[in-house]
Design a protein around this motif. Structure first.
Motif, mmCIF file in Angstrom:
data_model
loop_
_atom_site.group_PDB
_atom_site.id
_atom_site.type_symbol
_atom_site.label_atom_id
_atom_site.label_comp_id
_atom_site.label_asym_id
_atom_site.label_seq_id
_atom_site.Cartn_x
_atom_site.Cartn_y
_atom_site.Cartn_z
ATOM 1 N N TYR A 184 1.001 -1.110 -0.019
ATOM 2 C CA TYR A 184 -0.226 -0.081 -0.249
ATOM 3 C C TYR A 184 0.926 1.202 -0.015
ATOM 4 C CZ TYR A 184 -3.979 2.685 1.188
ATOM 5 O OH TYR A 184 -4.826 4.011 1.186
ATOM 6 N N ASP A 192 -10.197 1.831 -6.068
ATOM 7 C CA ASP A 192 -10.204 1.831 -4.674
ATOM 8 C C ASP A 192 -9.837 -0.029 -5.310
ATOM 9 O OD1 ASP A 192 -10.112 4.159 -3.676
ATOM 10 O OD2 ASP A 192 -12.328 3.976 -3.298
ATOM 11 N N TRP A 193 -10.254 -0.153 -5.861
ATOM 12 C CA TRP A 193 -10.421 -2.071 -5.881
ATOM 13 C C TRP A 193 -9.071 -2.423 -6.515
ATOM 14 C CZ3 TRP A 193 -13.014 -4.636 -2.668
ATOM 15 C CH2 TRP A 193 -14.306 -3.859 -1.983
ATOM 16 N N GLU A 194 -8.087 -1.372 -7.351
ATOM 17 C CA GLU A 194 -7.582 -1.431 -8.189
ATOM 18 C C GLU A 194 -5.837 -1.656 -6.995
ATOM 19 O OE1 GLU A 194 -7.849 -0.493 -12.758
ATOM 20 O OE2 GLU A 194 -8.049 0.432 -11.708
ATOM 21 N N ARG A 195 -6.517 -0.624 -6.224
ATOM 22 C CA ARG A 195 -5.637 -0.175 -5.067
ATOM 23 C C ARG A 195 -4.696 -1.679 -4.390
ATOM 24 N NH1 ARG A 195 -3.401 5.197 -4.623
ATOM 25 N NH2 ARG A 195 -4.726 6.840 -5.929
ATOM 26 N N LEU A 196 -6.341 -2.093 -4.183
ATOM 27 C CA LEU A 196 -6.455 -2.871 -2.488
ATOM 28 C C LEU A 196 -5.742 -3.889 -3.237
ATOM 29 C CD1 LEU A 196 -7.272 -3.942 -0.023
ATOM 30 C CD2 LEU A 196 -9.491 -4.511 -0.720
ATOM 31 N N ALA A 197 -5.762 -4.898 -4.717
ATOM 32 C CA ALA A 197 -5.346 -6.130 -5.277
ATOM 33 C C ALA A 197 -3.700 -5.427 -6.137
ATOM 34 C CB ALA A 197 -5.858 -6.039 -6.316
ATOM 35 N N LYS A 215 -17.676 3.054 -0.167
ATOM 36 C CA LYS A 215 -16.929 1.831 -0.428
ATOM 37 C C LYS A 215 -17.875 0.695 0.343
ATOM 38 C CE LYS A 215 -14.472 4.035 -2.851
ATOM 39 N NZ LYS A 215 -15.221 3.897 -4.559
ATOM 40 N N VAL A 260 -20.011 -2.342 -0.535
ATOM 41 C CA VAL A 260 -19.388 -3.637 -1.223
ATOM 42 C C VAL A 260 -20.362 -4.496 -0.176
ATOM 43 C CG1 VAL A 260 -17.531 -5.011 0.934
ATOM 44 C CG2 VAL A 260 -16.986 -2.890 -0.594
ATOM 45 N N ASN A 299 -21.932 -15.572 -2.348
ATOM 46 C CA ASN A 299 -20.510 -14.413 -2.378
ATOM 47 C C ASN A 299 -19.655 -14.523 -0.925
ATOM 48 O OD1 ASN A 299 -20.752 -12.983 -4.586
ATOM 49 N ND2 ASN A 299 -22.388 -11.611 -4.436
ATOM 50 N N VAL A 320 -15.685 -14.407 -0.032
ATOM 51 C CA VAL A 320 -15.182 -14.202 0.828
ATOM 52 C C VAL A 320 -14.507 -14.722 1.769
ATOM 53 C CG1 VAL A 320 -15.709 -11.693 1.953
ATOM 54 C CG2 VAL A 320 -16.861 -11.552 0.332
#
Length: 409
Positions: free
Chosen positions: A132, A161-166, A230, A234, A249, A253
């Motif tokens: 991160y 944001d999801w790309e940042r997390l991945a 966010k 989710v 789902n 998870v």
């Protein structure tokens, strides 16, 4: 009587004439009003037409501006536009990540919490924090640069944001081998606290650089986390739809959390089955370095045997040791060798922290005046017995010494 009839006839004629005059007057007035209305009505209609044209052009302009704004600016949840919504002056996500890393280092390295707490804290620390920080360094903006793409670290595209997390997870896994190589180059032992400390220091340094880069970005273009939106997204993504869809789902998870937990636990809490203690007998060479070579083998009576004892603790916890230096007389050789006599010389109590190595200098003078003796070093876990032997020692080492008096010519 005739006069009376004549007056009545005259009155009727006058009444008829007045009625006709009134009717004519009403008709004239009606025609006059129609002509006036027609004249003014034409002017009004012409004015109204020109006014309607102007109003139409204004409305067309408003529609064009409205369409332009709708295409270029996305409304935010607070009635402002996301393009012009100013980010907080302090990067909340970077500040929170730094606080988490410092708290994790305190709990794992200093406080030494239990395995469950170490697992729960070490998982995000090892698998997310360093990545991160690197993502925040590379992508400090919510929108890419358009006019200055020649900078070394200029951001040329926007990521969500999801790309940042991945990317945080992937880059963290990629950074761990580099951190390990750096530790090996600096001769840092691969213990749990050392690995966690190295990851934490790397993460804090990266977060500091990321904070400096993000603060230098204009507030309207600066990236910041919209946590409430966010969390709602989710929740909708997981629980929206049929019960079967929601169950699938949740299963995905949970599977992802279990997989990440296994990797994080293996990295943050290494298995305790690899515990050991090493004992080395070392000497000092001509350069002043300690080496496991060039032991004193031939001495004269009364000369000391100089050795350096190195005890390394990899037991997973702090350990107390006892070292005993013993002079032994041996009968026989090889597997048939037996100790016929022994003399205890020096002993020392050592407290060695987990992952550390302690060295002790020992100068021992044999009591024998001639012959071959074995100078043994016995290491005990805890206190030594009343009669220390090699068989009872936790670790041991020895050197053979020939004692012979030499005469100068």
């Amino acid at each position: 009587m005739g006069s009376t009839v004549a007056r009545e006839t005259l009155c009727k004629r006058d009444a008829s004439t007045a009625s006709s005059r009134l009717r004519l007057e009403k008709e004239w007035r009606s025609r006059t009003i129609d002509r006036v209305g027609a004249a003014f009505g034409g002017r009004y209609r012409r004015y109204s037409t020109r006014n309607n044209d102007r109003i139409g052009r204004i409305q067309d302009t408003q529609n064009v501006m409205r369409d332009f704004l709708r295409r270029t600016v996305r409304p935010s949840a607070h009635g402002q536009t996301a393009e012009h919504e100013q980010a907080p002056r302090v990067p909340i996500d970077l500040l929170s990540a730094t606080g988490f890393v410092l708290a994790a280092l305190t709990l794992i390295v200093i406080v030494d919490v239990g395995s469950i707490a170490r697992f729960a804290i070490g998982l995000p620390l090892v698998l997310l924090a360093p990545g991160y920080a690197l993502v925040a360094i590379l992508f400090p903006r919510s929108t890419p640069l358009e006019d200055d793409t020649r900078r070394l670290l200029g951001q040329t595209r926007a990521i969500g944001d999801w790309e940042r997390l991945a990317l945080s997870f992937g880059l963290s896994v990629g950074l761990l081998p580099l951190i390990g190589l750096t530790m090996a180059a600096l001769s840092i032992p691969f213990t749990g606290p050392a690995v966690v400390g190295s990851v934490g220091v790397t993460s804090v340094g990266g977060l500091l650089v990321a904070t400096i880069r993000r603060v230098r970005v204009p507030p309207t273009a600066r990236y910041h986390v919209r946590l409430g939106a966010k969390i709602g997204a989710v929740r909708r993504a997981i629980f929206a739809g049929s019960p079967l869809y929601t169950a699938i789902n949740l299963l995905l998870v949970c599977s992802l959390l279990v997989a990440l937990s296994s990797v994080g636990f293996a990295l943050a809490a290494p298995p305790s089955g690899e515990s050991y203690t090493t004992l080395q007998l070392l000497t000092e060479d001509d350069d002043g370095d300690l080496v496991a070579d060039d032991y004193p083998t031939d001495i004269e009576p009364g000369d000391p045997v100089s050795l350096t004892l190195a005890v390394e603790n990899q037991e997973g916890e702090d350990t107390d040791y006892t070292v005993v230096v013993q002079e032994q007389w041996i009968d026989g050789s090889g597997g048939d060798a037996t100790v016929i006599d022994r003399t205890d010389h020096d002993s020392a109590d050592l407290h060695v922290a987990d992952g550390e190595t302690v060295t002790v200098d020992a100068d021992v003078t044999p009591e024998a005046e001639s012959g071959t003796v074995r100078m043994a070093v016995l290491l005990f876990d805890g206190d030594a017995p009343d009669t220390p032997t090699i068989d009872d020692a936790y670790r041991y080492g020895y050197v053979w010494v020939d004692i012979e008096e030499t005469f100068d010519d």
